[in-house]
Design a protein around this motif. Structure first.
Motif, short mmCIF file in Angstrom:
data_model
loop_
_atom_site.label_atom_id
_atom_site.label_comp_id
_atom_site.label_asym_id
_atom_site.label_seq_id
_atom_site.Cartn_x
_atom_site.Cartn_y
_atom_site.Cartn_z
N GLY A 4 26.92 -17.30 36.70
CA GLY A 4 26.46 -16.26 37.61
C GLY A 4 27.13 -16.33 38.96
N THR A 5 27.24 -17.54 39.52
CA THR A 5 27.89 -17.71 40.81
C THR A 5 29.37 -17.39 40.73
OG1 THR A 5 26.30 -19.44 41.42
CG2 THR A 5 28.36 -19.35 42.66
N LEU A 6 30.02 -17.86 39.65
CA LEU A 6 31.45 -17.59 39.47
C LEU A 6 31.71 -16.10 39.32
CD1 LEU A 6 34.00 -19.34 39.31
CD2 LEU A 6 33.78 -19.30 36.82
N THR A 7 30.83 -15.41 38.63
CA THR A 7 30.98 -13.97 38.47
C THR A 7 30.83 -13.25 39.81
OG1 THR A 7 30.13 -14.07 36.20
CG2 THR A 7 30.09 -11.92 37.29
N THR A 8 29.85 -13.67 40.59
CA THR A 8 29.64 -13.06 41.91
C THR A 8 30.85 -13.27 42.82
OG1 THR A 8 27.25 -13.38 41.73
CG2 THR A 8 28.15 -13.02 43.94
N ASN A 9 31.42 -14.46 42.78
CA ASN A 9 32.51 -14.80 43.70
C ASN A 9 33.89 -14.37 43.22
OD1 ASN A 9 30.61 -16.02 45.36
ND2 ASN A 9 30.92 -18.06 44.49
N GLU A 10 34.13 -14.45 41.90
CA GLU A 10 35.49 -14.23 41.38
C GLU A 10 35.60 -13.04 40.43
OE1 GLU A 10 37.93 -15.91 42.54
OE2 GLU A 10 36.82 -17.50 43.59
N GLY A 11 34.49 -12.47 40.00
CA GLY A 11 34.53 -11.35 39.07
C GLY A 11 34.27 -11.79 37.65
N TRP A 12 33.86 -10.84 36.82
CA TRP A 12 33.43 -11.18 35.47
C TRP A 12 34.58 -11.62 34.57
CZ3 TRP A 12 34.86 -9.03 30.80
CH2 TRP A 12 35.57 -7.82 30.84
N ARG A 13 35.77 -11.09 34.77
CA ARG A 13 36.90 -11.46 33.90
C ARG A 13 37.29 -12.93 34.10
NH1 ARG A 13 39.26 -6.78 31.65
NH2 ARG A 13 38.60 -4.86 32.70
N TYR A 14 37.34 -13.36 35.33
CA TYR A 14 37.70 -14.75 35.61
C TYR A 14 36.65 -15.70 35.06
CZ TYR A 14 38.99 -18.96 38.21
OH TYR A 14 39.34 -20.25 38.55
N SER A 15 35.37 -15.40 35.29
CA SER A 15 34.31 -16.29 34.81
C SER A 15 34.28 -16.36 33.29
CB SER A 15 32.95 -15.83 35.35
OG SER A 15 32.57 -14.58 34.81
N TRP A 16 34.53 -15.24 32.65
CA TRP A 16 34.53 -15.22 31.18
C TRP A 16 35.71 -16.02 30.61
CZ3 TRP A 16 29.94 -14.44 30.25
CH2 TRP A 16 29.43 -13.93 29.07
N TRP A 17 36.85 -15.95 31.29
CA TRP A 17 38.02 -16.73 30.85
C TRP A 17 37.72 -18.23 30.94
CZ3 TRP A 17 42.71 -16.00 28.60
CH2 TRP A 17 43.63 -17.04 28.68
N ILE A 18 37.06 -18.65 32.01
CA ILE A 18 36.71 -20.06 32.18
C ILE A 18 35.74 -20.49 31.08
CG2 ILE A 18 35.55 -21.71 33.68
CD1 ILE A 18 38.35 -20.94 34.59
#
Length: 433
Positions: free
Chosen positions: A171-185
């Motif tokens: 959730g935090t990663l999505t807020t800060n970096e966007g959903w595509r980046y968080s999903w890739w991680i």
């Protein structure tokens, strides 16, 4: 008491496996369930709002995508049960995790609704359906009835801690970096972290010549798939668990919007989501601990009653304190439901065709999770509010609680039906665990 309970633990040691190896697999099993996050409505809910904004998708379109993707993804359950029974846990878990990782990473490249539909379908199939079943099978195959309650309690605690951390992190990663980046991680962690662990550690119990073990129950004992389907116990637990997924999936996918309707922010949404997993963890541990002394069906009655009351109360929640109380009650009910769903199939029906039985029940819950978001989306489209459907959902939960109170727990783990399963019976002490 089943034969698996009364036999000495020496058979697994004689076969070259320590009798306590199942306990060492509990962290892997819980991590496998946490790994299903991108294929679950809870996970999709973390990126749902920014994803819809990015692709220009409406609430109704997203509801349709989720519905059909989940319905199709549910079809993955039955072949997975067959695969576990034939291939074993190591190969099955490794293949499923790598497949899910590839799909999650591929989803970060979607740009249209049809592409999103394919990606969500595959994450549902490999994640919510197959990897969930693999995770449950690890525990179900390694523990007999005597140890299953404690094992499921510990497994549920580890799983809840993992989900709480994953939910907050994604959730935090999505807020800060966007959903595509968080999903890739997330996909990278699955491929480079969880898959190697499964390949290294996962294994099936190998009973000795006697086929008995206090830790790993005999796969020759228990009910057939057809026998399980004839019992009221199977249907009450499967339908109740499925209905809970109707509620849980619908609220999870649109929870940010639901909370906003009551005047709460996205920050509150993330805090509540993480906190609810910790409450669920406590309920999981308590449910697993008391399962040795109280019937699973009475835990089911309590859980469905709490859910019904919470659904009636939520449309009147206005303050943070009330929101936290509501969340605590729902999380506690969810924890009891989780433990009951994890435990009942092995405890009631044994190991003989556990993969098929769990696969059928899992398929029902996956199908239910497809319907939940659609129900809430329809309520929103028709009435302008998600909350107008809550009283109707509460009424169904209350009826299921009543049904569970009058349904005996099956006792087919040793392959022989109990008198309570042969004739209708009111609640009695003999039906308790």
């Amino acid at each position: 008491m089943s034969n698996a309970e009364s036999s000495p633990p020496e058979s697994t040691e004689r076969a070259g496996q320590p009798s306590n190896y199942g306990w060492l697999l509990l962290p892997l099993a819980s991590l496998a369930m946490v790994g299903t996050l991108p294929g679950r409505t809870h996970g999709l809910g973390l990126i749902n709002t920014p994803l819809m904004e990015d692709l220009g998708i409406s609430v109704t379109t997203m509801g349709d995508i989720n519905l059909w993707a989940t319905l199709i993804g549910a079809l993955f359950c039955l072949p997975c049960g067959w695969m576990i029974d034939r291939w074993g846990l190591r190969l099955s878990s490794t293949v499923v995790i790598l497949s899910l990782a590839a799909v999650v990473m591929g989803m970060t490249y979607v740009t249209t609704a049809p592409q999103l539909f394919v990606a969500v379908t595959l994450t549902r199939g490999f994640g919510q359906s197959m990897l969930s079943l693999v995770s449950l099978a690890i525990v179900g195959k390694w523990f007999g009835e005597r140890k299953l309650g404690l094992a499921m309690g510990l497994y549920s605690v580890l799983m809840s801690i993992g989900f709480a951390g994953a939910f907050q992190g994604v959730g935090t990663l999505t807020t800060n970096e966007g959903w595509r980046y968080s999903w890739w991680i997330v996909g990278l962690v699955l491929a480079l972290g969880l898959a190697p662990l499964a390949a290294l550690l996962a294994r099936d119990p190998r009973p000795g010549a006697s086929g008995k073990s206090s830790q790993a129950p005999s796969t020759s004992m228990g009910a057939t798939f057809a026998q399980a389907l004839t019992t009221p116990c199977f249907w009450v637990f499967a339908v109740s668990s499925s209905f809970f997924l109707v509620i849980s999936s619908g609220i999870s996918l649109y929870n940010q919007a639901i909370l906003a309707e009551r005047g709460f922010s996205r920050e509150t949404f993330l805090d509540i989501a993480s906190w609810s997993f910790l409450i669920g963890m406590a309920a999981n541990l308590a449910g697993g601990g008391v399962a040795r002394f109280f019937s699973l069906r009475w835990q089911l009655v309590l859980a469905m009653t709490l859910i019904a009351g919470s659904l009636v109360a939520f449309p009147y929640v206005d303050t943070y304190a009330e929101l936290y109380v509501y969340t605590a009650i729902m999380a506690a009910a969810g924890g009891l439901m989780t433990v009951g769903f994890f435990m009942v199939w092995s405890q009631a029906f044994g190991q003989r065709e556990l993969g098929k039985i769990q696969g059928a029940a899992q398929k029902m819950t996956v199908l239910a999770s497809a319907v939940g978001p659609r129900i809430l989306a329809e309520a929103h489209d028709r009435t302008g509010s998600f909350l107008n459907v809550y009283p109707y959902l509460a009424a169904v939960a209350a009826l299921l609680a009543l049904a569970a109170a009058f349904t005996p727990l099956a006792r087919l783990a040793d392959g022989n039906p109990s008198p309570a399963e042969l004739t209708p019976a009111a609640p009695s002490p003999e039906a308790s665990t």
